[in-house]
Design an enzyme around this catalytic site. Structure first.
Site, PDB file in Angstrom:
ATOM      1  N   TYR A 198       3.220  11.075  10.477  1.00 45.24           N
ATOM      2  CA  TYR A 198       1.768  11.243  10.274  1.00 45.24           C
ATOM      3  C   TYR A 198       1.089  12.299   9.798  1.00 45.24           C
ATOM      4  CZ  TYR A 198       1.008   6.405  12.574  1.00 45.24           C
ATOM      5  OH  TYR A 198       1.069   5.277  13.049  1.00 45.24           O
TER       6      TYR A 198
ATOM      7  N   HIS B 212       1.990   5.725  -0.652  1.00 50.44           N
ATOM      8  CA  HIS B 212       1.671   6.833  -0.589  1.00 50.44           C
ATOM      9  C   HIS B 212       2.219   7.657  -1.512  1.00 50.44           C
ATOM     10  CE1 HIS B 212      -2.385   7.120   2.019  1.00 50.44           C
ATOM     11  NE2 HIS B 212      -1.810   6.118   2.500  1.00 50.44           N
TER      12      HIS B 212
ATOM     13  N   HIS C  66       0.610  -1.154   0.091  1.00 51.58           N
ATOM     14  CA  HIS C  66      -0.099   0.004   0.007  1.00 51.58           C
ATOM     15  C   HIS C  66       0.986   1.211  -0.118  1.00 51.58           C
ATOM     16  CE1 HIS C  66      -3.515   2.387   1.610  1.00 51.58           C
ATOM     17  NE2 HIS C  66      -2.659   2.851   1.919  1.00 51.58           N
TER      18      HIS C  66
END
Lengths: 349, 349
Positions: free
Chosen positions: B296, B207, B205
């Site tokens: 984050y 980003h 996955h």
């Protein structure tokens, strides 16, 4: 990441030099409406960040301001002069496509302070660059060759054409992925072949139509390319180029510091360039199809019109044009291909 | 490109399965304001295109609709039910973060027709997933593990944690690059290590904060990952994920056909998803800094506030937080780090 840096060092001992192309390649996105104030501000801030080269020209190179390629709001010579005026350290570069620009404009740009020229031809037509490369060398300009639509030629052909440019006096040759169609393993093969066959530097100019511009550029650097193009905030034709501030951040993460201030580049992208761009440089259907089909961006509108006329998906037309390696100037082929596809479809039914 | 396809085949004999995450990861971008009509239309068109899995949940997984994580406009159970209702062939997946979602919500989602769950933990905290993974298997759901912020753990640690998930009953484990911070060679190392150490499938996955999402995903596939995430039009948190329609186009160029209709995906991106997104998913300063620092996204605003208070560049704070591997829930560390940096700077002067 140390292993990677060592690896870089092995493939080329030359320093990596970045050329920021937003004031030339980005001119397409700006529809050639750059103001002098915009060019001054971007050039000044790039200079302050420590950018190596800043390319300033019409999107289609010197002399591109025509009805055919799009009229510039401000004469490119005025913009070149303004950029030179703002730069303390960065060098100003220009792009020249023989057939669009002439030696006359090159001399003028040189007199105004441009010190580097990229002489650009289609990947199979390096022979038209001989006169311009040799004249640029006589002027004392740093002179690089630019082989456009590099995905259209097999690697052996690319090497042959690059050698021609070297023989004319080019001091580096770029693999130019004009349509953003190259895949990483193709970049690897092409850059490695040039590095092994030339005694001059190798460069790489990416487009992001397949979302691979930064990764392809890393691959090119890994294979020894040392002349690297980027556009801040992706401000280049199609889906833009390797996004300069992102590329520099990634290289920094890998331990490669090029002497360009990353924070200043990020701020320039956010506060100066971002607000200037008419539409965000995301990958939309149009830019994706161009990369997928491997064709010129100018084909898009023609293909859509031809598609409507013949009831064919414009993407099928573009893909067929890509297969046939149709180039700029052959736009009449677009209708022919659409008609053929429509006929073939009828026969199928 | 044939060599590449052969290469793919050698590293894994399982078919590649795509999960479209725009209706879950994209929920962050939509500030959790998805309407039922939007979810129905996107799910229907994805189903028509042949998408394998469609993930539908609050951005932070089942049960995420809270004041802390952002209230959903429409109850996620209603959205899951709607997506299931629209799908003829695509399977509906959900995300579950133990501590946010519970077994109760998982059962409810399963009853509504969700057939796959990804149980997600921080990369070093796989042990909190045991109960949820085992319950999901009992329900008969396809059950995958999701190791988030994978860049924060050395590869040996990642392997250890993935093995825990495998021992609980997970049928695949994902390397989840939550911050978009992984570089291609790190992806290569991590995926290869999991493939060599696990007997279950490996997933990836991505980003796009460093503009490497598609390239990293290609690397993961090359190394044998078979569970692959993408978000159409890059509609995911930060700079989005691997842009699904772009990834599929690139794979198609490489000769890898996954049975998903690329034209339909392009049209869905252009006509349905594009107009829905509040801001284009370009890489801006905020998303770039998150990938560069490896933290984050929720830290961004906190760091900006702390930076203003202590007169420190928020980027320096974020980079320091990344170095210290500070995780969600430790937001109080942000002020501490800012204060420390300010003090150190004073001592320097």
């Amino acid at each position: 990441m140390k292993g990677w840096v060592e690896f870089l060092k092995r493939k080329s001992d030359k320093p990596i030099k970045i050329t920021e192309v937003c004031l030339r390649d980005g001119s397409h996105v700006m529809q050639h409406q750059y103001t002098e104030a915009q060019v001054r501000r971007v050039a000044r801030e790039l200079d302050e960040a420590g950018m190596h080269y800043i390319e300033v020209s019409h999107g289609d190179g010197l002399g591109g301001s025509t009805l055919q390629y799009g009229k510039s709001l401000v004469d490119e010579m005025k913009l070149i002069e303004a950029a030179v005026d703002e730069c303390q350290n960065s060098k100003v570069a220009v792009l020249l496509l023989p057939g669009i620009g002439t030696v006359h404009e090159l001399k003028q740009a040189h007199e105004l302070g441009a010190s580097l020229v990229r002489v650009a031809t289609h990947v199979t037509e390096a022979d038209v660059s001989a006169q311009h490369i040799s004249m640029a060398r006589e002027l004392g300009m740093e002179t690089l060759g630019f082989l456009m639509m590099a995905h259209m030629a097999p690697t052996e052909k690319l090497v042959e054409q690059a050698k021609l440019m070297e023989s004319y006096g080019a001091q580096a040759v770029y693999v130019t992925d004009s349509a953003g169609a190259l895949l990483p393993q193709e970049v690897k093969e092409k850059i490695a072949a040039l590095r092994n066959s030339l005694s001059i530097e190798v460069g790489f100019h990416a487009h992001n139509n397949l979302s691979l511009a930064v990764a392809n550029t890393l691959t090119a650097i890994e294979e020894g390319a040392t002349r690297i193009d980027g556009s801040i905030r992706c401000l280049g034709a199609g889906a833009g180029n390797a996004q300069t501030e992102v590329l520099l951040s990634v290289l920094d993460r890998m331990g490669v510091n090029l002497g360009i201030d990353i924070y200043k580049m990020m701020d320039l992208a956010e506060n100066t360039v971002g607000p200037m761009i008419p539409r965000a440089q995301e990958i939309n259907r149009g830019s994706l199809v161009l990369g997928y089909a491997g064709v010129y961006s100018s084909f898009l509108l023609h293909a859509e019109r031809a598609g409507q006329r013949f009831g064919i998906d414009s993407r099928d037309i573009l893909i067929e044009l890509g297969k046939r390696k149709v180039v700029g100037g052959q736009e009449d082929m677009i209708l022919d291909v659409a008609a053929e596809l429509a006929k073939a479809r009828k026969l199928e039914v």
